[in-house]
Design a protein around this motif. Sequence first.
Motif, PDB file in Angstrom:
ATOM      1  N   UNK A 138       0.943  -1.395   0.014  1.00 36.98           N
ATOM      2  CA  UNK A 138      -0.109  -0.156   0.033  1.00 36.98           C
ATOM      3  C   UNK A 138       0.767   1.183   0.058  1.00 36.98           C
ATOM      4  N   UNK A 139       2.055   1.100   0.765  1.00 41.85           N
ATOM      5  CA  UNK A 139       2.654   2.374   1.027  1.00 41.85           C
ATOM      6  C   UNK A 139       3.508   2.604  -0.555  1.00 41.85           C
ATOM      7  N   UNK A 140       3.989   1.525  -1.047  1.00 37.94           N
ATOM      8  CA  UNK A 140       4.628   1.600  -2.404  1.00 37.94           C
ATOM      9  C   UNK A 140       3.566   2.369  -3.406  1.00 37.94           C
ATOM     10  N   UNK A 141       2.437   1.866  -3.416  1.00 35.43           N
ATOM     11  CA  UNK A 141       1.380   2.372  -4.496  1.00 35.43           C
ATOM     12  C   UNK A 141       1.001   3.677  -4.241  1.00 35.43           C
ATOM     13  N   UNK A 142       1.109   4.090  -2.764  1.00 32.43           N
ATOM     14  CA  UNK A 142       0.669   5.553  -2.618  1.00 32.43           C
ATOM     15  C   UNK A 142       2.053   6.328  -3.241  1.00 32.43           C
ATOM     16  N   UNK A 143       3.141   5.879  -3.173  1.00 31.95           N
ATOM     17  CA  UNK A 143       4.153   6.864  -3.529  1.00 31.95           C
ATOM     18  C   UNK A 143       4.611   6.772  -5.022  1.00 31.95           C
ATOM     19  N   UNK A 144       4.211   5.565  -5.365  1.00 30.19           N
ATOM     20  CA  UNK A 144       4.599   5.209  -6.924  1.00 30.19           C
ATOM     21  C   UNK A 144       3.450   4.404  -7.413  1.00 30.19           C
ATOM     22  N   UNK A 145       2.270   5.033  -7.964  1.00 29.77           N
ATOM     23  CA  UNK A 145       1.446   4.127  -8.453  1.00 29.77           C
ATOM     24  C   UNK A 145       1.645   3.407  -9.819  1.00 29.77           C
ATOM     25  N   UNK A 146       2.523   2.254  -9.685  1.00 28.98           N
ATOM     26  CA  UNK A 146       3.131   1.459 -10.639  1.00 28.98           C
ATOM     27  C   UNK A 146       2.041   0.830 -11.459  1.00 28.98           C
ATOM     28  N   UNK A 147       0.887   0.415 -10.444  1.00 28.96           N
ATOM     29  CA  UNK A 147      -0.136  -0.444 -10.803  1.00 28.96           C
ATOM     30  C   UNK A 147      -1.336   0.156 -10.227  1.00 28.96           C
ATOM     31  N   UNK A 148      -2.555   0.142 -10.919  1.00 23.89           N
ATOM     32  CA  UNK A 148      -3.648   0.856 -10.348  1.00 23.89           C
ATOM     33  C   UNK A 148      -4.186   0.040  -8.951  1.00 23.89           C
ATOM     34  N   UNK A 149      -4.669   0.712  -7.911  1.00 28.94           N
ATOM     35  CA  UNK A 149      -4.984  -0.006  -6.783  1.00 28.94           C
ATOM     36  C   UNK A 149      -5.932  -1.100  -7.268  1.00 28.94           C
ATOM     37  N   UNK A 150      -7.115  -0.865  -7.773  1.00 23.17           N
ATOM     38  CA  UNK A 150      -8.214  -2.030  -8.088  1.00 23.17           C
ATOM     39  C   UNK A 150      -7.511  -3.189  -8.792  1.00 23.17           C
ATOM     40  N   UNK A 151      -6.205  -3.092  -9.349  1.00 17.95           N
ATOM     41  CA  UNK A 151      -5.574  -3.894 -10.044  1.00 17.95           C
ATOM     42  C   UNK A 151      -4.932  -4.737  -9.149  1.00 17.95           C
ATOM     43  N   UNK A 152      -4.204  -3.999  -8.313  1.00 16.48           N
ATOM     44  CA  UNK A 152      -3.572  -4.738  -7.306  1.00 16.48           C
ATOM     45  C   UNK A 152      -4.367  -5.559  -6.314  1.00 16.48           C
ATOM     46  N   UNK A 153      -5.651  -5.319  -5.941  1.00 18.10           N
ATOM     47  CA  UNK A 153      -6.303  -6.301  -5.330  1.00 18.10           C
ATOM     48  C   UNK A 153      -6.835  -7.294  -6.138  1.00 18.10           C
ATOM     49  N   UNK A 154      -6.820  -7.036  -7.604  1.00 20.05           N
ATOM     50  CA  UNK A 154      -7.122  -8.350  -8.443  1.00 20.05           C
ATOM     51  C   UNK A 154      -5.569  -9.134  -8.542  1.00 20.05           C
ATOM     52  N   UNK A 155      -4.840  -8.723  -8.418  1.00 22.02           N
ATOM     53  CA  UNK A 155      -3.580  -9.263  -8.351  1.00 22.02           C
ATOM     54  C   UNK A 155      -3.375 -10.119  -7.142  1.00 22.02           C
ATOM     55  N   UNK A 156      -3.696  -9.723  -6.110  1.00 24.02           N
ATOM     56  CA  UNK A 156      -3.901 -10.264  -4.734  1.00 24.02           C
ATOM     57  C   UNK A 156      -4.907 -11.523  -4.920  1.00 24.02           C
TER      58      UNK A 156
END
Lengths: 187, 358
Positions: A133-151
Amino acid sequence: MSEEIIIAGFGGQGVLSMGKILCYAGIVQGKEVTWMPSYGPEMRGGTANVSVIISDERISSPIISEFDTAIILNQQSMDKFENSVKPGGYLIYDGNGITRHPERTDINVYRVDAAAEAAQMETTKTFNMIVLGGLLQVKPIVEMDKAIEGLKKSLPERYHHLIPVNEKAIHRGTQIIQEVRKAKVEA
Amino acid sequence: MGELKLMKGNEAIAEAAIRDGADGYFGYPITPQSEVIEYLAAQQPEERTGMVLLQAESELASINMIYGAAGSGKKVMTSSSSPGVSLKQEGISYIAGAELPCLVLNVVRGGPGLGTIQPSQSDYFQSTKGGGHGDYHLIVLAPASVQEMYDFVELGFDLAFKYRNPAMILSDGAIGQMMEKVEIGEQKPRMTEQQIKEKYPWATTGKTPDRERNIITSLELDSAKMEKFNEKLVEKYRTIKENEVRYEEIQCEDADYLLVAYGTSSRICEKTVEMARQEGIKLGLLRPITLFPFPSQRLAEYAQKVKGIMSVEMSSGQMVEDVKLAVESRVQVEHYGRMGGIVPSAEEVLQALKQKFL
């Protein structure tokens, strides 16, 4: 866009699975990905690291020695990888157990105290998701909803009941990450 | 488009074997390829397709199980890493001598001896020049990505059956252990006993009154007959060289200098090419996909055009000998390599190129 990341810490911290989730999220977004773990004697000594590349284009070498972003979760990894961040790149670390904090001024340094935060949550195993979460906050390499899908994709179905708590941990990470200092760009 | 999955190279091999309708896998675990058998065990291929999965008591046992199953026309494979593949060589030689199809995966680690468990390409000679005793060759495929690990299972089996010759996938610890995006194909059905009987009349499927016995053997005590058989093999390898050479060219059209590299090294070299081009050095990469047959003719053509060729391998210099044979001294050929499980960086390859040629 090509993002080269190293995630490094102890075995059991979820370093490898965090890399997997990033990769799956990248795949969902139609990107090319590679996930290259340390294996062998190094791993058997208790440390674990994985380099992840997420790119819009075909990825040449999966084995890299310099990174856009380093996620550092123990002192050994700090010693090993602080100098491998490209100038202007990002270093994100958990302060837990760190005796020598990052010293470089030509990179962006962030701190996410995920270990302390995870101790407050239902399960400490969400540690790596707080970091993510911290990473995606400072570097949105992937979209948040895609990260959840990845999970979801990287977690075996028998663990799917744990998705909400992990999702919560990712969001917590976005809130608690703190900027230590911005890279000084030399004129 | 098929389903996209994130997989390790070793897992992709295992999934591909099930999906390609393989009849059996016989193996014995060894780092860095144990995920092949682990993945298969977790997938329970017996349930999925009826494919047999067996962990043998040793490498020797597993390759001889392959020998037996291949003799009955079954589509079977084994996998190991360098020291384990050495143990299998006697069996592989017999299989080549009996002209049987099978697939062998070598996820190479540094040697000699037990060596290291880190990636290496030091088994090039063993893979492409025979490996065991006697005059024979394997068909050798060198994947450079997890997708190719997946795809080359089908290709390897197809070539093995087409030529009745063992095929090898020559990979290394890096490609075995890394994960990439893989497009998964459809599940192919396994062949029925009847289909095997019809398609492979040589197989020992049980003698029927309307045909002679099929005998699977590599033994021939009559030298004259043995030489005839050797000549037949030579002819087969000639046909393979004529029809099955595969390679990929990256920025070769206008290249002044050429890198030749396969597998993990080729991925590193792809980056070296990018870096060199940024500096204005016209560098190209020829990546052999088949190591036997080797793209000798294509290299010979480039030997007329480029100023220098450098073979990059994680070995002391093995493939470079084939490069030299191919170009027949028409151009300077150099080797750059790291050993013992060390993977060279793109930067050091570029440095080596400059030192040797510029």
